[in-house]
Write an enzyme that holds these catalytic residues in place. Structure first.
Site, mmCIF file in Angstrom:
data_model
loop_
_atom_site.group_PDB
_atom_site.id
_atom_site.type_symbol
_atom_site.label_atom_id
_atom_site.label_comp_id
_atom_site.label_asym_id
_atom_site.label_seq_id
_atom_site.Cartn_x
_atom_site.Cartn_y
_atom_site.Cartn_z
ATOM 1 N N SER A 43 0.831 -1.217 0.000
ATOM 2 C CA SER A 43 0.000 0.000 0.000
ATOM 3 C C SER A 43 0.859 1.259 0.000
ATOM 4 O O SER A 43 1.751 1.401 0.845
ATOM 5 C CB SER A 43 -0.863 0.064 1.267
ATOM 6 O OG SER A 43 -1.690 -1.039 1.362
ATOM 7 N N HIS A 74 -3.482 0.797 -4.217
ATOM 8 C CA HIS A 74 -2.921 -0.330 -4.974
ATOM 9 C C HIS A 74 -3.275 -0.175 -6.441
ATOM 10 O O HIS A 74 -4.438 -0.093 -6.795
ATOM 11 C CB HIS A 74 -3.482 -1.664 -4.465
ATOM 12 C CG HIS A 74 -2.860 -2.125 -3.189
ATOM 13 N ND1 HIS A 74 -1.823 -3.029 -3.158
ATOM 14 C CD2 HIS A 74 -3.113 -1.801 -1.916
ATOM 15 C CE1 HIS A 74 -1.481 -3.235 -1.895
ATOM 16 N NE2 HIS A 74 -2.246 -2.506 -1.118
ATOM 17 N N HIS A 96 -5.276 -9.376 -1.844
ATOM 18 C CA HIS A 96 -5.359 -9.683 -0.416
ATOM 19 C C HIS A 96 -6.430 -10.734 -0.187
ATOM 20 O O HIS A 96 -7.471 -10.723 -0.842
ATOM 21 C CB HIS A 96 -5.713 -8.419 0.364
ATOM 22 C CG HIS A 96 -4.706 -7.328 0.227
ATOM 23 N ND1 HIS A 96 -4.773 -6.394 -0.783
ATOM 24 C CD2 HIS A 96 -3.608 -7.029 0.956
ATOM 25 C CE1 HIS A 96 -3.747 -5.556 -0.661
ATOM 26 N NE2 HIS A 96 -3.019 -5.920 0.386
ATOM 27 N N TYR A 98 -8.435 -10.831 2.148
ATOM 28 C CA TYR A 98 -9.680 -10.232 2.640
ATOM 29 C C TYR A 98 -10.562 -9.720 1.503
ATOM 30 O O TYR A 98 -11.714 -9.362 1.720
ATOM 31 C CB TYR A 98 -9.403 -9.103 3.649
ATOM 32 C CG TYR A 98 -8.571 -7.959 3.129
ATOM 33 C CD1 TYR A 98 -9.080 -7.037 2.225
ATOM 34 C CD2 TYR A 98 -7.266 -7.780 3.569
ATOM 35 C CE1 TYR A 98 -8.328 -5.992 1.746
ATOM 36 C CE2 TYR A 98 -6.494 -6.731 3.096
ATOM 37 C CZ TYR A 98 -7.030 -5.845 2.185
ATOM 38 O OH TYR A 98 -6.262 -4.807 1.715
ATOM 39 N N GLU A 99 -10.014 -9.684 0.285
ATOM 40 C CA GLU A 99 -10.850 -9.290 -0.850
ATOM 41 C C GLU A 99 -11.766 -10.434 -1.273
ATOM 42 O O GLU A 99 -12.633 -10.260 -2.121
ATOM 43 C CB GLU A 99 -9.982 -8.817 -2.012
ATOM 44 C CG GLU A 99 -9.313 -7.480 -1.702
ATOM 45 C CD GLU A 99 -8.275 -7.065 -2.724
ATOM 46 O OE1 GLU A 99 -8.675 -6.481 -3.735
ATOM 47 O OE2 GLU A 99 -7.084 -7.341 -2.511
ATOM 48 N N ALA A 126 2.784 -2.346 4.054
ATOM 49 C CA ALA A 126 2.514 -1.404 5.141
ATOM 50 C C ALA A 126 2.033 -2.254 6.311
ATOM 51 O O ALA A 126 1.300 -3.225 6.113
ATOM 52 C CB ALA A 126 1.434 -0.429 4.715
ATOM 53 N N MET A 223 -1.696 -7.600 6.640
ATOM 54 C CA MET A 223 -2.695 -8.487 6.032
ATOM 55 C C MET A 223 -2.224 -9.028 4.684
ATOM 56 O O MET A 223 -3.042 -9.327 3.812
ATOM 57 C CB MET A 223 -4.007 -7.723 5.843
ATOM 58 C CG MET A 223 -4.528 -7.053 7.114
ATOM 59 S SD MET A 223 -5.916 -5.957 6.746
ATOM 60 C CE MET A 223 -6.024 -5.022 8.286
ATOM 61 N N SER A 224 -0.924 -9.154 4.501
ATOM 62 C CA SER A 224 -0.427 -9.578 3.182
ATOM 63 C C SER A 224 0.866 -10.363 3.334
ATOM 64 O O SER A 224 1.173 -10.873 4.409
ATOM 65 C CB SER A 224 -0.180 -8.333 2.319
ATOM 66 O OG SER A 224 0.881 -7.568 2.829
ATOM 67 N N ASN A 247 1.922 2.897 11.559
ATOM 68 C CA ASN A 247 1.212 3.331 12.783
ATOM 69 C C ASN A 247 1.551 2.366 13.905
ATOM 70 O O ASN A 247 1.822 1.192 13.637
ATOM 71 C CB ASN A 247 -0.302 3.303 12.522
ATOM 72 C CG ASN A 247 -0.753 1.934 12.037
ATOM 73 O OD1 ASN A 247 -0.641 1.622 10.839
ATOM 74 N ND2 ASN A 247 -1.227 1.105 12.942
ATOM 75 N N HIS A 259 -7.114 4.122 7.251
ATOM 76 C CA HIS A 259 -6.410 3.721 6.032
ATOM 77 C C HIS A 259 -5.737 4.928 5.376
ATOM 78 O O HIS A 259 -4.659 4.805 4.794
ATOM 79 C CB HIS A 259 -7.389 3.045 5.063
ATOM 80 C CG HIS A 259 -6.713 2.456 3.852
ATOM 81 N ND1 HIS A 259 -5.716 1.497 3.938
ATOM 82 C CD2 HIS A 259 -6.861 2.708 2.523
ATOM 83 C CE1 HIS A 259 -5.303 1.182 2.713
ATOM 84 N NE2 HIS A 259 -5.978 1.899 1.843
HETATM 85 N N1 HPA Z 1 -2.781 -3.577 11.329
HETATM 86 C C1 HPA Z 1 -2.836 -4.367 10.253
HETATM 87 N N2 HPA Z 1 -2.428 -3.985 9.055
HETATM 88 C C2 HPA Z 1 -1.940 -2.750 8.934
HETATM 89 C C3 HPA Z 1 -1.863 -1.864 10.013
HETATM 90 C C4 HPA Z 1 -2.311 -2.306 11.283
HETATM 91 O O1 HPA Z 1 -2.264 -1.593 12.308
HETATM 92 N N3 HPA Z 1 -1.318 -0.708 9.545
HETATM 93 C C5 HPA Z 1 -1.078 -0.888 8.222
HETATM 94 N N4 HPA Z 1 -1.444 -2.122 7.838
#
Ligand code: HPA
Length: 287
Positions: A43, A74, A96, A98-99, A126, A223-224, A247, A259
């Site tokens: 991302s 993306h 992903h 989750y898609e 990310a 998540m990847s 973060n 996001h």
């Molecule tokens: N959690 C999961 N995936 C992420 C996060 C997070 O805090 N930040 C960026 N991708």
């Protein structure tokens, strides 16, 4: 069969035929270019795709079996060309879990890379910081991963050239990691190192989950990445991975995350990461 399942023996990719059709489409567009390194951009990391020299842009809608990426930040294309004179294939936009696609779809690009003769897979993403000393903006070299996605693209019949039971020791190649550390030091880029845990998403974690992940030994959460690395290891590709910690994980700083924030931080640190990646490519010794 539901969308989230892979069919028996297909790995959820349409099987060997699916990989072959996608590979043929990409190969035809690449012509004489034989990529040796593939780079998956996470991302907000799209800048590197724009730096490829003599780019051959291959949109996903021209590659059989590649869905359109549905996530802001993306793109949906492969870019072949050179970076620092190394023939590369850059994947701008990943799939992903989750898609809603089967794990085999998330792993499909890596299978195509292997078929094309790619030797090294560089993955970027990310991620949220789990280690408490990782503020937003931290760049982390992935030392290892924990798969908490409860999915695996290797389920089903092994495809030609794939190991049934890939060894996951040193999945993130020790020599390449040492090179990344050296290049970062020489360039004055601060590079942390830690364990990435992959979750299914798409909801971000609860503070209790982040505390659990900390106890499990994770330093970053996302998540990847895990599906691609599983495929790469089953094909004997060497992997190198980087997380941009956008973060602190939920509950660590007390601030809610979004996001938009993830994308903004990722785009800022991406410039640093692309300088580092190019430094690594320059120094990579390809046999
Ligand atoms: N959690 C999961 N995936 C992420 C996060 C997070 O805090 N930040 C960026 N991708």
């Amino acid at each position: 069969m539901g969308k989230g399942e892979g069919g028996r023996g297909t790995g959820g990719t349409g099987g060997t035929g699916g990989v072959a059709a996608a590979t043929d489409a990409v190969k035809q567009r690449l012509g004489k270019l034989k990529p040796r390194v593939a780079i998956v951009l996470g991302s907000g990391l799209g800048v590197l795709a724009d730096e490829v020299v003599n780019p051959i842009r291959i949109p996903y809608n021209t590659i059989p079996g590649f869905p359109e990426p549905g996530v802001a930040g993306h793109k949906g294309l492969l870019v072949g060309g050179t970076l620092e004179e190394v023939p590369v294939l850059v994947q701008a936009g990943r799939f992903h879990l989750y898609e809603g696609d089967p794990a085999g779809v998330a792993g499909l690009p890596a299978r195509v890379f292997a078929e094309l003769g790619v030797e090294i897979l560089i993955v970027t993403n990310a991620a949220g910081g789990v280690r408490r000393t990782f503020p937003g903006g931290t760049l982390m070299l992935i030392a290892d991963h924990i798969n908490l996605m409860w999915r695996n693209p290797l389920i089903g019949q092994p495809q030609p050239g794939e190991q049934r039971f890939p060894i996951m020791h040193e999945s993130y190649d020790g020599e390449l990691r040492a090179l990344a550390r050296t290049v970062a030091r020489e360039m004055g880029i601060r590079l942390e190192e830690g364990v990435y845990v992959g979750l299914l998403g798409p909801s971000y974690e609860t503070p209790a989950e982040v505390r659990m992940l900390e106890r499990l030994g994770a330093d970053a959460v996302g998540m990847s990445t895990v599906p691609e690395v599983l495929v790469a290891r089953s094909r004997g590709m060497r992997c190198l991975g980087f997380s941009i910690i956008t973060n602190p994980g939920a509950g660590i700083s007390g601030e809610a995350l979004s996001h938009e924030e993830v994308l903004a931080v990722s785009e800022r640190v991406a410039r640093q990461l692309s300088v580092l990646l190019k430094g690594v490519l320059r120094r990579m010794r390809l046999a």
